[in-house]
Design a protein around this motif. Structure first.
Motif, short mmCIF file in Angstrom:
data_model
loop_
_atom_site.label_atom_id
_atom_site.label_comp_id
_atom_site.label_asym_id
_atom_site.label_seq_id
_atom_site.Cartn_x
_atom_site.Cartn_y
_atom_site.Cartn_z
N PRO A 54 0.85 -1.14 0.14
CA PRO A 54 0.05 -0.14 -0.02
C PRO A 54 0.94 1.28 0.03
N LEU A 55 0.62 2.31 -0.72
CA LEU A 55 1.05 3.46 -0.83
C LEU A 55 1.37 3.93 0.42
N SER A 56 0.36 4.28 1.32
CA SER A 56 0.62 4.62 2.84
C SER A 56 1.78 3.92 3.31
N LEU A 57 1.75 2.75 3.38
CA LEU A 57 2.74 1.88 4.16
C LEU A 57 4.44 2.25 3.31
N LEU A 58 4.45 2.36 2.47
CA LEU A 58 5.56 2.34 1.53
C LEU A 58 6.10 3.98 1.89
#
Length: 136
Positions: free
Chosen positions: A17-21
């Motif tokens: 997920p972009l937020s985790l990355l």
């Protein structure tokens, strides 16, 4: 009708997920690029930001936190905290208190704030890579 070539995902990390990355990239400078398979960029960013941070500490710079009644301190705090884990480790170890009377104090602040802003700008770079605005 011509068939579109199948696009292959260059790295498994780009399925994160972009937020985790972005959170991982903020915590450790260069980690986002490493997870996206850009090893050289990751190493360069890690070294540049790390050196700027250490130089800022050695020059008696201050890791700034917000001060009530001083609106600009909130912007400086964003830049300081932008260093991610480096900020929290330095604070835990009692580093980055800043010595206002030191000749190098302002230079140290500049290095620390610049390192944090560079790390935050890397988040935009990662976002562009994931969105396909930048080629691999």
């Amino acid at each position: 009708m011509a068939e579109q070539p199948a696009t292959t995902d260059p790295t498994p990390a780009s399925r994160l997920p972009l937020s985790l990355l972005l959170a991982l990239a903020w915590l450790v400078p260069g980690l986002g690029h490493l997870l996206l398979g850009r090893r050289l960029r990751a190493a360069v960013f890690f070294v540049v930001i790390g050196i700027a941070f250490v130089v800022g500490l050695l020059l008696q710079g201050e890791l700034i936190l917000p001060t009530a009644g001083d609106p600009l301190s909130y912007l400086a705090a964003i830049a300081s905290i932008g260093n991610g884990t480096l900020f929290f480790v330095a604070k835990y170890l009692g580093l980055g208190q800043g010595v206002v009377t030191a000749v190098s104090y302002e230079y140290g602040n500049t290095f620390l704030l610049t390192a944090g802003m560079m790390n935050l700008l890397l988040l935009l770079d990662i976002h562009d890579i994931v969105d396909g605005r930048k080629e691999w």
